[in-house]
Design an enzyme around this catalytic site. Sequence first.
Site, PDB file in Angstrom:
ATOM      1  CG  ASP A  95      -2.021  -1.031   1.172  1.00 56.96           C
ATOM      2  OD1 ASP A  95      -1.802  -2.110   0.575  1.00 56.96           O
ATOM      3  OD2 ASP A  95      -3.090  -0.774   1.729  1.00 56.96           O
ATOM      4  CE  LYS A 159      -5.145   2.278   2.450  1.00 58.07           C
ATOM      5  NZ  LYS A 159      -4.024   1.569   3.098  1.00 58.07           N
ATOM      6  CE  LYS A 190      -6.805  -0.978   2.679  1.00 59.84           C
ATOM      7  NZ  LYS A 190      -5.466  -1.542   2.981  1.00 59.84           N
TER       8      LYS A 190
END
Length: 252
Positions: A95, A159, A190
């Site tokens: 991430d 995300k 996300k």
Amino acid sequence: MQTAARALALLDLTSLNDGDDAAAIDALCARALTPHGPVAAVCVWPRFVARAVAALKETGIRVAAVANFPDGGADIEAAVADTAAILEAGGDEVDVVFPYRSLMAGDEAIGAELVEGCKLVCGEKARLKVIIESGVLKAPELIRQASEIALNAGADFIKTSTGKVPVNATPEAAEIMLTVLKEHGQGGFKAAGGIRDTAAAGAYLAIADRIMGPGWAGPETFRFGASGVMNDLLAVLDGTGNAGGAVASGGY
């Protein structure tokens, strides 16, 4: 109850506290195996990847870690080095924070270069999730632009947030990002930070169902980065919780 079960299977159970230690990571990994089934992944600092991988061996739960986090600086070499370290320790997912401040200053190129560099390291071995920090970008056009740059540069997921800023995931940002994903034709989403209860999780799933289709949101395409929601999901599944609530905008 159906929403709670669905959300639990999409959860990236996260611990990114300054005081995290080995015991905290062990507890996180134990918590990831719930009486109602496993979460999708755990997300930790890079230095804890090997420990989490060992703890979750043969469970099917993925191990993710953060890169260029939480500041989202423009140092491509450092972000790529973070990514490489995560993979070397056995991580399944990275991430990475997009250099959102550079984009806000008018530099579109640095974000593309950073994502491309990290994706080159990940290849097909690991999933790359790119955090655009939508709550700081604020403007719909910037949220769209960051999402498009990340996906065009090779991001597997986009995300919303780090969970470390005042405004994190919002339904408005989700709407924009999922629309970009639909236009792009591939990739995952996300929602991270500030999702506190089952009703809030359900609201994000409803947006995904409407934009992407009711069969789209699964662990390969949709995640929640919202560890604060887990107690509520489990309470609902145990029959002791309340599926009502609202979307918040705080951290993890």
